[in-house]
Design a protein around this motif. Sequence first.
Motif, mmCIF file in Angstrom:
data_model
loop_
_atom_site.group_PDB
_atom_site.id
_atom_site.type_symbol
_atom_site.label_atom_id
_atom_site.label_comp_id
_atom_site.label_asym_id
_atom_site.label_seq_id
_atom_site.Cartn_x
_atom_site.Cartn_y
_atom_site.Cartn_z
ATOM 1 N N LEU A 6 -6.992 22.485 -37.297
ATOM 2 C CA LEU A 6 -7.185 22.355 -35.850
ATOM 3 C C LEU A 6 -5.858 22.420 -35.104
ATOM 4 N N ALA A 7 -4.854 21.731 -35.615
ATOM 5 C CA ALA A 7 -3.551 21.724 -34.944
ATOM 6 C C ALA A 7 -2.906 23.108 -34.980
ATOM 7 N N GLU A 28 -4.868 25.313 -32.411
ATOM 8 C CA GLU A 28 -5.009 24.768 -31.056
ATOM 9 C C GLU A 28 -4.547 25.729 -29.965
ATOM 10 N N HIS A 29 -3.478 26.451 -30.193
ATOM 11 C CA HIS A 29 -2.934 27.331 -29.163
ATOM 12 C C HIS A 29 -3.237 28.806 -29.407
#
Length: 130
Positions: free
Chosen positions: A95-96, A99-100
Amino acid sequence: MATENKVISGDRMLVFVPPHPLIKHWVSVLRNEQTPCPVFKNAMAELGRLLLYEASRDWLPTITGEIQSPMGIASVEFVDPREPVAIVPILRAGLALAEHATSILPATKTYHLGLSRNEETLQPSVYLNK
């Protein structure tokens, strides 16, 4: 870019880290136990962007066209909006990294895949496929 051919047994996973100095830098920052939380979060975002660039380098569908630039008509290349692109982070660490992703590819859809390891067989088990 030279790559080594390595023989891998059936129970080991091949991990390829692109040989880019910025990727090596951010992986090093992430591995350092003294990295503060805000820097760690930033490193995950930067690493996610760089890995997305590397992963999409050879397969991202594009179309060519022409635009009016200040210097006249220019031939250009765009990401093909007709071809769906999906981001599939593997929960939770993925997810991290993802994220972008939409800041680079805004038209993507995000799906989620949850895996855990069966402690008896050491094989992955899917607990979420959405």
